[in-house]
Motif scaffolding. Structure first.
Motif, short mmCIF file in Angstrom:
data_model
loop_
_atom_site.label_atom_id
_atom_site.label_comp_id
_atom_site.label_asym_id
_atom_site.label_seq_id
_atom_site.Cartn_x
_atom_site.Cartn_y
_atom_site.Cartn_z
N PHE A 57 0.82 -1.21 0.00
CA PHE A 57 0.00 0.00 0.00
C PHE A 57 0.86 1.26 0.00
N LEU A 58 1.87 1.30 0.86
CA LEU A 58 2.72 2.49 0.93
C LEU A 58 3.45 2.73 -0.40
N LEU A 59 3.84 1.65 -1.07
CA LEU A 59 4.47 1.80 -2.38
C LEU A 59 3.50 2.39 -3.39
N GLU A 60 2.25 1.98 -3.33
CA GLU A 60 1.24 2.51 -4.25
C GLU A 60 0.95 3.98 -3.98
N CYS A 61 1.17 4.41 -2.74
CA CYS A 61 0.91 5.81 -2.39
C CYS A 61 1.91 6.77 -3.03
N LEU A 62 3.09 6.28 -3.35
CA LEU A 62 4.15 7.14 -3.89
C LEU A 62 3.88 7.50 -5.35
N ASP A 63 4.11 8.75 -5.70
CA ASP A 63 4.01 9.19 -7.09
C ASP A 63 5.27 8.74 -7.81
N LYS A 64 5.12 7.85 -8.77
CA LYS A 64 6.28 7.29 -9.47
C LYS A 64 6.94 8.28 -10.41
N ASN A 65 6.29 9.40 -10.70
CA ASN A 65 6.93 10.45 -11.50
C ASN A 65 8.06 11.14 -10.75
N HIS A 66 8.09 10.95 -9.42
CA HIS A 66 9.09 11.63 -8.58
C HIS A 66 10.06 10.65 -7.93
N LEU A 67 10.30 9.51 -8.55
CA LEU A 67 11.25 8.57 -7.96
C LEU A 67 12.65 9.18 -7.88
N TYR A 68 13.04 9.89 -8.95
CA TYR A 68 14.35 10.52 -9.02
C TYR A 68 14.17 12.01 -9.32
N VAL A 69 15.22 12.78 -9.10
CA VAL A 69 15.16 14.23 -9.29
C VAL A 69 15.34 14.55 -10.77
N ASN A 70 14.43 15.33 -11.32
CA ASN A 70 14.52 15.73 -12.73
C ASN A 70 15.58 16.81 -12.94
#
Length: 551
Positions: free
Chosen positions: A513-526
């Motif tokens: 659940f906590l993994l699903e809560c994370l926005d995957k567009n922000h895994l790394y710094v653009n």
């Protein structure tokens, strides 16, 4: 929807075959639907709402829409487990379970490193693997594939900078990239018009995002790509839910092959090694991406019988891998290779002396699989099937000295190790910590620059996966609310109001659940946000990235 769900549950309860200990048997319902069971159809037809939803009128005939019924019953909202029920309660639901055509991005694949259970000391014992795989639809992707910020740059140099007392194979402070716009032997912070990076690169991070990050500097410049992706056997680390296993794997591979094609030069080639589980589907996928006319060969690598211990299997023993060879276009590099004639051949036919030998076919029987390292050479602790001779043959045939060779499923780094010995430039991408350590130990006499993708939400991903207790996850959630980028679907207030339901979940489902809560567009710094103070990018890293991206 809720009335339909409840009504269907109540209706199916009337069929004794579908009930056990007061609970509906979901799989049994699906099984009977597939068989077009007469009693099930009769039961559904007797209900006006079910007849309207799951049947269609064709002339005077009433036809059961079996597929629609099975999709509905298969949906997690029908007889949900505790995890799905919790998600429904807080409003974080999935409208559609099935894969939507081809445009999704399978962002990551399950980590190869495992959590050892209590008392375990060997990797080959029973393992409890942590899985993280998420399929993102197009409308969920905004900045995911933008170039990322590189960080933690190091130069690994067997000689070291002339001004430093360096030990061979040690790390040194990053001092700029070598380019072909600089004098031989020098390095510069500025690039000329033709300032191509000439350093070998090893990049740690998600390979899909890393490929998109290097695209600006290396698009159209890579001469050879070799990859040995997860075979999707069900026994390796790519263990998806069986229903989506094959489709997810193809989506995962397609995302990466699409950008890999952009990186290849006009005269470049790609070799993809695989086994029988996915080879035929992969062939069709490669035909689509690289065009069917650019398919060059299906190479059969004869393994002999490396898995002789399986000889009791009631089947033919698998004895080969397949390597699919495609070019970018018609004018591709190919250096024909030969097997030298034996002494007996030369004695029997003294004339063919004028020739190089027997030209290699696309069936390779002369290269045995590599054995496990680590017995005699303690610095190389890894298992690998890929022998150096296999990579040597591929690299020699489809590249020349100075060309760039790319492997974005780097593993233990065999591709780059052989490429360096053959005087090729290499780029490796690998995200696993353990294999990064192996590569570092193995490459003591190879010069390269090490880079990492700068993490943000990925830091939380790793902390979630490493958590041992529910208390630890609860504390992590409090930090995530303040510092992580959460999905727009997440209602923090609703989650906190249902904290007791969250606590009742298993620790595996809490992590999920906590993994699903994370926005995957922000895994790394653009890279576009490198100057945002929130990310705290150092002056050194800003200089590194401006040099890499040339602005």
């Amino acid at each position: 929807m809720e009335n339909l769900l409840d009504n269907l549950k109540n209706l199916l309860q009337k069929d004794e075959r579908l009930v056990s200990e007061g609970e509906l048997l979901k799989n049994k319902v699906i099984e009977l639907a597939i068989k077009l069971d007469k009693d099930l159809i009769k039961l559904l037809l007797a209900d006006k709402q079910m007849k309207e939803v799951f049947f269609i009128e064709v002339g005077k005939a009433t036809i059961f829409d079996k597929d629609k019924f099975i999709r509905f019953v298969s949906n997690k909202q029908f007889l949900p487990d505790s995890y799905t029920a919790f998600k429904n309660k807080i409003g974080l639901t999935e409208e559609e379970e099935f894969i939507k055509e081809k445009k999704e991005v399978v962002l990551s694949w399950p980590y190869k490193d495992c959590v050892l259970e209590g008392g375990m000391t060997k990797e080959n014992q029973k393992r409890d693997e942590i899985f993280w795989n998420e399929i993102l639809a197009p409308d969920e992707i905004s900045r995911l594939l933008d170039p990322k910020v590189f960080t933690n740059a190091k130069r690994i140099d067997k000689k070291g900078p002339a001004s430093a007392k360096a030990t061979a194979g040690k790390e040194h402070k990053f001092d700029g990239f070598r380019t072909d716009a600089c004098p031989v032997g020098s390095r510069s912070d500025s690039f000329g018009e033709n300032g191509n990076i000439k350093d070998n690169l090893i990049i740690k991070g998600n390979n899909l995002l890393a490929l998109h990050s290097i695209k600006k500097r290396f698009a159209g410049k890579v001469k050879l790509i070799y990859i040995d992706p997860p075979y999707n056997t069900g026994n390796d680390s790519f263990g998806y839910n069986d229903r989506f296993n094959h489709s997810s794997w193809l989506t995962f591979i397609k995302n990466r092959l699409d950008v890999a094609k952009e990186l290849l030069s006009k005269d470049g080639s790609i070799y993809v090694q695989i086994d029988h589980n996915e080879v035929h589907y992969l062939k069709v996928l490669l035909d689509e991406i690289f065009d069917r006319q650019n398919f060059q060969r299906e190479i059969i690598w004869d393994l002999g019988n490396p898995s002789g211990y399986k000889s009791l299997a009631k089947n033919w023993i698998r004895g080969h891998d397949t390597i699919l060879f495609y070019s970018k276009g018609d004018n591709f590099i190919f250096n024909k290779l030969y097997i030298p004639y034996s002494e007996k051949d030369l004695e029997k036919y003294p004339e063919k002396k004028e020739r190089k030998g027997l030209a290699l076919t696309d069936v390779w029987k002369d290269i045995p699989p590599a054995q496990k390292w680590g017995r005699e050479k303690r610095e190389h602790l890894y298992d690998t099937q890929k022998p150096e001779k296999l990579l040597e043959r591929i690299i020699k045939s489809s590249s020349n000295e100075g060309d760039i060779v790319l492997d974005f499923f780097a593993g233990s780094g065999t591709t780059a190790y052989v490429a360096a010995n053959l005087k090729r430039q290499f780029i490796l991408i690998e995200q696993l910590e353990d294999t990064q350590k192996i590569i570092k130990n193995r490459f003591k006499n190879v010069n390269y620059i090490y880079l990492e993708l700068a993490k943000w939400n990925e830091n939380f991903v790793e902390k979630i996966q490493k958590a041992k207790t529910k208390a630890g996850l609860k504390k992590l959630w409090e930090t995530m609310k303040k510092k992580a980028f959460l999905s727009y679907k997440v209602d923090i207030k609703a989650v906190d109001e249902n904290a007791r339901d969250f606590e009742d979940l298993s620790i595996e489902n809490q992590k999920r659940f906590l993994l699903e809560c994370l926005d995957k567009n922000h895994l790394y710094v653009n890279y576009s946000e490198i100057d945002d103070e929130e990310y705290g990018v150092s002056k050194e890293d800003k200089k590194l990235n401006k040099e890499f991206y040339k602005n």
